[in-house]
Design an enzyme around this catalytic site. Structure first.
Site, mmCIF file in Angstrom:
data_model
loop_
_atom_site.group_PDB
_atom_site.id
_atom_site.type_symbol
_atom_site.label_atom_id
_atom_site.label_comp_id
_atom_site.label_asym_id
_atom_site.label_seq_id
_atom_site.Cartn_x
_atom_site.Cartn_y
_atom_site.Cartn_z
ATOM 1 N N LYS A 74 -14.912 -22.125 16.892
ATOM 2 C CA LYS A 74 -15.023 -21.429 15.601
ATOM 3 C C LYS A 74 -13.791 -20.594 15.313
ATOM 4 C CE LYS A 74 -15.996 -17.142 17.369
ATOM 5 N NZ LYS A 74 -15.614 -15.789 16.955
ATOM 6 N N SER A 120 -12.422 -10.342 10.732
ATOM 7 C CA SER A 120 -12.030 -11.470 11.582
ATOM 8 C C SER A 120 -10.518 -11.525 11.785
ATOM 9 C CB SER A 120 -12.500 -12.790 10.956
ATOM 10 O OG SER A 120 -11.937 -13.896 11.635
ATOM 11 N N ASN A 180 -8.956 -13.859 13.506
ATOM 12 C CA ASN A 180 -8.528 -15.247 13.364
ATOM 13 C C ASN A 180 -8.306 -15.600 11.896
ATOM 14 O OD1 ASN A 180 -8.773 -16.524 16.210
ATOM 15 N ND2 ASN A 180 -10.632 -15.320 15.988
ATOM 16 N N GLU A 191 -7.860 -15.233 19.218
ATOM 17 C CA GLU A 191 -8.171 -16.223 20.252
ATOM 18 C C GLU A 191 -7.948 -17.642 19.748
ATOM 19 O OE1 GLU A 191 -8.644 -17.385 23.834
ATOM 20 O OE2 GLU A 191 -9.004 -15.263 23.446
#
Length: 354
Positions: A208, A271, A273, A297
């Site tokens: 994800k 978030s 990411n 990540e």
């Protein structure tokens, strides 16, 4: 059957990053809890400031939460009854091998090898492309009596530390791990669901992040919410294909650790990411983004995920596009065009077969 009326546990959370701190805060509202930090200076700061000024600035930590930089002290805090203790690992994927080796050495000396252990990291190991449970198996094998599992789900650490509502999944083959985690966290603002699908839960948490980078790139290019919805949906199919090839169950990806975590990470303002993807889509270089202190990540594990998928013969077009943009100098819009140019195909159950 899972129950929440167990006696008080003693909980050691190992790793004082944002997520370890958040879970320690949540656990300490219900049970005696100690948070272990790797450095004495950080442990002292946590104790004095009652705040993780580096990872969760501005969030006050519960007065009952204790801190230490001494691993032996943290393990001694658990007491002598493994059935009334729990270890939560808040270390990143890169730290899993070393911390598990330490526990495999130290817990038997205390007669505490049966203490349930649950990790919370998400992603693939960079060099080996292993998921966390595979790292654990390689580090300690099937050590007699050791019971482990994974805790994951759609969750931002800051909100959990603040006591806001969250739903998480604990996955393990060992019922006592599920019982301990449920007793430790379930109730008030935290709801805990149980699963036995460790690879499925880990796959959802790992991939994800990569799909969230893709969604951020799309948003940074101002491609609209239709495009974001398409990436989330096709990303879920990608995640499911990959998971099935590693022995996961398809229905896991429709739950909290699959669709739930994907939607949160791909759309949430907290978030990291998605934020990296937004910056890439807006024209910034990855090296400049990372140099500014942003960590994600999805960036760290994208290539490892793609390599592992290729070794299994699994197609990951969105992940491949993200890798092309991040590491091969492909322009974001060029990668989008390549995805749109792929052959038409049927959507449905055959779409997720490994």
């Amino acid at each position: 059957m899972v129950t929440t009326n167990a006696p008080s546990l003693r909980i050691a959370v190992l790793g004082a990053g944002s997520w370890g701190t958040a879970l320690a805060a949540a656990a300490s509202r219900r049970h005696p809890t100690l948070l272990w930090a790797r450095g004495a200076a950080q442990a002292a700061s946590l104790s004095i400031e009652r705040e993780n000024t580096r990872y969760l600035p501005g969030v006050a930590l519960p007065a009952a939460l204790r801190f230490s930089a001494d691993l032996d002290q943290a393990l001694d805090f658990l007491g002598t009854d493994p059935d009334q203790a729990l270890i939560i690992l808040g270390v990143p994927v890169a730290g899993m091998s070393s911390i598990m080796a330490e526990l495999a050495l130290r817990l038997p000396l205390r007669g505490m090898i049966r203490t349930p252990i649950v990790w919370t990291c998400k992603g693939f190991e960079t060099d080996s492309a292993r998921l966390p449970h595979e790292i654990v198996h390689a580090s300690v094998g099937e050590l007699a009596g050791m019971a482990c599992g994974v805790l994951s789900g759609p969750s931002f650490a800051r909100e959990v530390a603040q006591g806001l509502p969250v739903a998480l999944t604990v996955a393990s083959r060992h019922e006592r791990v599920i019982r301990a985690v449920t007793a430790a966290l379930h109730g008030a603002a935290v709801r805990v669901y149980a699963s036995q699908d460790v690879p499925g839960v880990e796959m959802g948490g790992a991939l994800k992040n990569v799909i969230a980078v893709a969604c951020g790139i799309s948003d940074g290019l101002a491609l609209g919410t239709n495009a974001r919805a398409a990436l989330i949906t096709r990303g879920l199919a990608e995640m499911t294909r990959f998971g099935l090839a590693l022995g996961a169950r398809a229905d896991t990806f429709a739950g909290l650790t699959g669709l739930g975590d994907l939607v949160l990470t791909a759309t949430g303002e907290l978030s990291r990411n998605r934020r990296v993807g937004l910056e890439i889509g807006a024209g910034r270089k990855l090296d400049d983004i990372l140099a500014s202190g942003v960590t994600a990540e999805g960036v760290r594990c994208a290539r490892a995920a793609l390599a592992r998928a290729h070794s299994l013969g699994v197609e990951l077009p969105i992940t491949e596009a993200v890798c092309a943009v991040l590491f091969e100098g492909v322009a974001p819009m060029t990668a989008v065009s390549a995805l749109l140019a792929r052959e038409a195909r049927q959507e449905g159950s055959t779409d997720v077969q490994p």
